[in-house]
Motif scaffolding. Structure first.
Motif, PDB file in Angstrom:
ATOM      1  N   TRP A  45      25.069  14.463  20.903  1.00 47.25           N
ATOM      2  CA  TRP A  45      25.181  15.133  22.206  1.00 47.25           C
ATOM      3  C   TRP A  45      26.602  15.067  22.740  1.00 47.25           C
ATOM      4  O   TRP A  45      27.133  16.065  23.243  1.00 47.25           O
ATOM      5  CB  TRP A  45      24.221  14.486  23.192  1.00 47.25           C
ATOM      6  N   ILE A  46      27.223  13.878  22.642  1.00 46.87           N
ATOM      7  CA  ILE A  46      28.593  13.716  23.157  1.00 46.87           C
ATOM      8  C   ILE A  46      29.565  14.608  22.385  1.00 46.87           C
ATOM      9  O   ILE A  46      30.433  15.268  22.977  1.00 46.87           O
ATOM     10  CB  ILE A  46      29.041  12.241  23.080  1.00 46.87           C
ATOM     11  N   LYS A  47      29.444  14.655  21.065  1.00 46.31           N
ATOM     12  CA  LYS A  47      30.332  15.488  20.253  1.00 46.31           C
ATOM     13  C   LYS A  47      30.151  16.972  20.572  1.00 46.31           C
ATOM     14  O   LYS A  47      31.131  17.716  20.671  1.00 46.31           O
ATOM     15  CB  LYS A  47      30.082  15.227  18.770  1.00 46.31           C
ATOM     16  N   ALA A  48      28.887  17.396  20.734  1.00 51.15           N
ATOM     17  CA  ALA A  48      28.625  18.799  21.080  1.00 51.15           C
ATOM     18  C   ALA A  48      29.185  19.131  22.460  1.00 51.15           C
ATOM     19  O   ALA A  48      29.794  20.198  22.660  1.00 51.15           O
ATOM     20  CB  ALA A  48      27.118  19.060  21.036  1.00 51.15           C
ATOM     21  N   TYR A  49      28.991  18.218  23.403  1.00 52.96           N
ATOM     22  CA  TYR A  49      29.513  18.427  24.757  1.00 52.96           C
ATOM     23  C   TYR A  49      31.032  18.502  24.742  1.00 52.96           C
ATOM     24  O   TYR A  49      31.634  19.322  25.451  1.00 52.96           O
ATOM     25  CB  TYR A  49      29.051  17.283  25.660  1.00 52.96           C
ATOM     26  N   SER A  50      31.659  17.659  23.943  1.00 55.49           N
ATOM     27  CA  SER A  50      33.117  17.662  23.826  1.00 55.49           C
ATOM     28  C   SER A  50      33.627  18.973  23.254  1.00 55.49           C
ATOM     29  O   SER A  50      34.626  19.525  23.721  1.00 55.49           O
ATOM     30  CB  SER A  50      33.567  16.489  22.955  1.00 55.49           C
ATOM     31  N   ARG A  51      32.942  19.514  22.240  1.00 58.53           N
ATOM     32  CA  ARG A  51      33.349  20.799  21.641  1.00 58.53           C
ATOM     33  C   ARG A  51      33.160  21.951  22.623  1.00 58.53           C
ATOM     34  O   ARG A  51      34.017  22.830  22.739  1.00 58.53           O
ATOM     35  CB  ARG A  51      32.546  21.059  20.368  1.00 58.53           C
ATOM     36  N   GLU A  52      32.051  21.950  23.347  1.00 61.84           N
ATOM     37  CA  GLU A  52      31.757  23.043  24.275  1.00 61.84           C
ATOM     38  C   GLU A  52      32.731  23.076  25.451  1.00 61.84           C
ATOM     39  O   GLU A  52      33.023  24.145  26.000  1.00 61.84           O
ATOM     40  CB  GLU A  52      30.330  22.911  24.793  1.00 61.84           C
ATOM     41  N   HIS A  53      33.228  21.920  25.859  1.00 57.42           N
ATOM     42  CA  HIS A  53      34.131  21.835  27.019  1.00 57.42           C
ATOM     43  C   HIS A  53      35.521  21.368  26.600  1.00 57.42           C
ATOM     44  O   HIS A  53      36.202  20.660  27.345  1.00 57.42           O
ATOM     45  CB  HIS A  53      33.553  20.886  28.065  1.00 57.42           C
ATOM     46  N   ARG A  54      35.914  21.766  25.410  1.00 57.51           N
ATOM     47  CA  ARG A  54      37.186  21.306  24.862  1.00 57.51           C
ATOM     48  C   ARG A  54      38.370  21.685  25.750  1.00 57.51           C
ATOM     49  O   ARG A  54      39.282  20.888  25.958  1.00 57.51           O
ATOM     50  CB  ARG A  54      37.384  21.888  23.457  1.00 57.51           C
ATOM     51  N   GLU A  55      38.357  22.909  26.295  1.00 56.86           N
ATOM     52  CA  GLU A  55      39.472  23.351  27.131  1.00 56.86           C
ATOM     53  C   GLU A  55      39.592  22.490  28.394  1.00 56.86           C
ATOM     54  O   GLU A  55      40.702  22.169  28.827  1.00 56.86           O
ATOM     55  CB  GLU A  55      39.288  24.819  27.511  1.00 56.86           C
ATOM     56  N   VAL A  56      38.452  22.126  28.966  1.00 57.40           N
ATOM     57  CA  VAL A  56      38.469  21.285  30.164  1.00 57.40           C
ATOM     58  C   VAL A  56      39.067  19.920  29.841  1.00 57.40           C
ATOM     59  O   VAL A  56      39.930  19.412  30.564  1.00 57.40           O
ATOM     60  CB  VAL A  56      37.045  21.121  30.730  1.00 57.40           C
ATOM     61  N   PHE A  57      38.620  19.334  28.743  1.00 65.32           N
ATOM     62  CA  PHE A  57      39.114  18.011  28.366  1.00 65.32           C
ATOM     63  C   PHE A  57      40.589  18.051  27.981  1.00 65.32           C
ATOM     64  O   PHE A  57      41.331  17.104  28.248  1.00 65.32           O
ATOM     65  CB  PHE A  57      38.279  17.440  27.217  1.00 65.32           C
TER      66      PHE A  57
END
Length: 287
Positions: free
Chosen positions: A21-33
């Motif tokens: 879940w964390i990895k998927a969330y990180s990929r989906e919001h990569r621009e924000v991070f």
């Protein structure tokens, strides 16, 4: 069936699900991070630049001046100056500034987050019932655990170091702010309200000033916890004195680990004594 062992059919493992879940969330919001990472790196580099443009001798004089101001003793000021000079003479001045940059950034972020949350807990029983269990969890969780999600979201470097350090160091700021405001003399608060002060006026003009000493103690503890955590963050690529210790440890070079270790102790002692001095000043002011 072995009755001494916990049954396998009753065991579960949610670790993999959390990681996915964390990895998927990180990929989906990569621009924000990536945007957060750029801001954080820029802030740390800005603080490092400010510290770097101050001549080493002026930095020592400033620390000596603060030491004399809080202790009123010349020998204490000279001791602080000598200790800082030792760090520079060991060739670790630039690394010390890198470590201080992350510490200062994390402490500032902890103050921005912790101070209003502490006020919220003190003023709202419902908020206290929700936030206090989270604080208990954060305070008892091993510090290394904070490194993993920070790296998963921001990769290695200064950004996850700042995030992990802030999470670790913010707890005492929240607790001490809440404790200080909650334990202000009730008669003083009632007197302010009887003269027509609103809740916000009472908070700003009475409760916060009366709790100043306790809040400053929270600042002191936050600085100390940030200092200890930022060394641990060398494991995830945070440069500075901690990285020198990590490299020397990996190479089993005790001599090279000794000097940065002593330097960290020196910086921690100076920060602790100076902030404790300001705590005493704050306490004297409100008595």
């Amino acid at each position: 069936m072995n009755i001494t062992k916990f049954p396998e059919n009753l065991q579960f493992d949610i670790g993999d699900s959390i990681d996915i879940w964390i990895k998927a969330y990180s990929r989906e919001h990569r621009e924000v991070f990536m945007g957060i990472k750029s801001v954080v790196i820029g802030a740390i580099q800005g603080i490092n630049w400010v510290l770097s443009v101050i001549p080493w001798w002026l930095m020592i004089i400033l620390v000596m001046g603060l030491g004399f101001y809080v202790s009123k003793k010349k020998r204490v000021a000279l001791l602080y100056g000598s200790m800082l000079f030792f760090v520079g003479a060991s060739g670790l001045w630039a690394l010390m500034l890198e470590t201080l940059s992350i510490v200062i950034a994390s402490v500032l972020l902890s103050l921005v987050i912790g101070f209003p949350l502490g006020i919220l807990i003190a003023m709202s029983k419902r908020a206290e019932s929700v936030i206090r269990p989270i604080l208990d969890l954060m305070q008892t969780m091993p510090s290394f655990v904070y490194l993993v999600p920070a790296v998963m979201l921001f990769s290695i470097g200064k950004t996850p170091a700042l995030m992990a350090t802030t999470i670790y160091a913010v707890v005492p700021m929240i607790r001490m702010t809440s404790h200080g405001i909650t334990h202000v003399d009730k008669e003083v608060v009632e007197a302010a309200k009887s003269f027509g002060s609103t809740m916000m006026q009472t908070l700003i003009k009475v409760q916060i000033p009366q709790a100043k000493s306790t809040i400053m103690t929270g600042v002191n503890q936050t600085i100390m916890m940030a200092m200890s955590m930022v060394v641990t963050c060398a494991l995830i690529g945070a440069n500075g004195l901690g990285m020198e210790i990590l490299l020397a440890t990996n190479r089993t070079e005790m001599g090279k680990a000794l000097m940065p270790g002593i330097s960290i102790v020196i910086v921690a002692i100076i920060l602790d004594r100076l902030t404790q001095g300001f705590v005493k000043e704050s306490g004297a002011e409100i008595q």
